[in-house]
Motif scaffolding. Sequence first.
Motif, mmCIF file in Angstrom:
data_model
loop_
_atom_site.group_PDB
_atom_site.id
_atom_site.type_symbol
_atom_site.label_atom_id
_atom_site.label_comp_id
_atom_site.label_asym_id
_atom_site.label_seq_id
_atom_site.Cartn_x
_atom_site.Cartn_y
_atom_site.Cartn_z
ATOM 1 N N PRO A 95 0.829 -1.206 0.000
ATOM 2 C CA PRO A 95 0.000 0.000 0.000
ATOM 3 C C PRO A 95 0.866 1.259 0.000
ATOM 4 C CG PRO A 95 -0.711 -1.570 1.675
ATOM 5 C CD PRO A 95 0.605 -2.044 1.171
ATOM 6 N N LEU A 97 -2.293 1.522 -2.970
ATOM 7 C CA LEU A 97 -2.539 1.032 -4.317
ATOM 8 C C LEU A 97 -2.791 2.162 -5.298
ATOM 9 C CD1 LEU A 97 -3.236 -1.394 -2.332
ATOM 10 C CD2 LEU A 97 -4.635 -2.274 -4.187
ATOM 11 N N ALA A 119 -3.179 -6.680 -2.042
ATOM 12 C CA ALA A 119 -2.430 -5.724 -1.236
ATOM 13 C C ALA A 119 -1.674 -6.493 -0.169
ATOM 14 C CB ALA A 119 -3.381 -4.711 -0.599
ATOM 15 N N THR A 296 -6.320 1.411 1.528
ATOM 16 C CA THR A 296 -5.987 2.583 0.725
ATOM 17 C C THR A 296 -7.161 3.552 0.664
ATOM 18 O OG1 THR A 296 -4.371 1.388 -0.629
ATOM 19 C CG2 THR A 296 -5.308 3.382 -1.572
#
Length: 315
Positions: A95, A97, A119, A296
């Motif tokens: 992260p 993203l 992720a 994110t």
Amino acid sequence: MIRYALVGLSDPRHHVLTAPFNRRRAGIRPVAVAEGHATDVRDRIATDTKVPGFAAHEALLTSTLPDLVGVAVPSGAHPVITAALDAGAGVLVLPPLADTVADLDDLAARIAAGAAVTAVHTWRGHQTATLAAELLARGRLGQLEGVALTIGAEVSGQEREAATYEAVDLFCRLTGAETGTVRVPIDEPARDGEVLRLQAGAEVDGRSVRLEIWQTTGPAVDPDQPVAVPYAVEVIGSTGTVEWDVRSGRLVSVLGDAEPVVLSCGRPSREADWVLTNLVRAVTRPLTGPGALVSTRVVLQAKESEAAGGTLRTW
């Protein structure tokens, strides 16, 4: 055999995704590495592992045709992810993203259409996080009431943001929540030497569960250790609490009226090795889904909240 390539070496977290380069394993074959800035690190890994090194991810993708691409860049991951997906590869990414909600929405649409994106969160794979989840599942902590992260005063910038992603992911894992609210407190007064940096909340079985991220305003030193504790996590239940020093792996559990128990769960030196190990065992591309985007999205919404003066945002 999974052909594995790595893009990005300037982010200090890149070591999380270098395991196949450092230690060969059945089922994964490293084929290339790309980095346009930390060229000394790129050249060393390429030389040591006898794989080509590229300055740009585009050249890597067209030249080596990987099945799986690890992405470790401090920002600007979205164009690397989409290029890898367009080349037919699955993606493991540290992260964030994306750097904007619009880019994240684009990625969500790709995942909904079948794109394979995972992720890689380093804390959720640690034994302590697994133990906390098991204690909750068995009812040893009662009902989950909250998760709290305390960050040492010496932590700033990218490191603090990375810890925030990890705390949000852990919160979502323990609650199962993919929707909720978040705000960044503005001008929040320090409390007992700590300042509140982020609050989030989610509804779980009709109950409100909260996430709080605090940062100390002075040196945070564990009285039982001579070194500073930069990250301390609490998982708070109605009948028990688990406290975890992320750096040392020391866990303190307080269950009901019993005496506190101190365990050493090990240092997270290979935090995300589990991702690649499980991938090989399953002989499949990474598991993917909306959950890959949650941390994110929460952090991006928190930044929007901060820009709007602490306004509550829904993710």
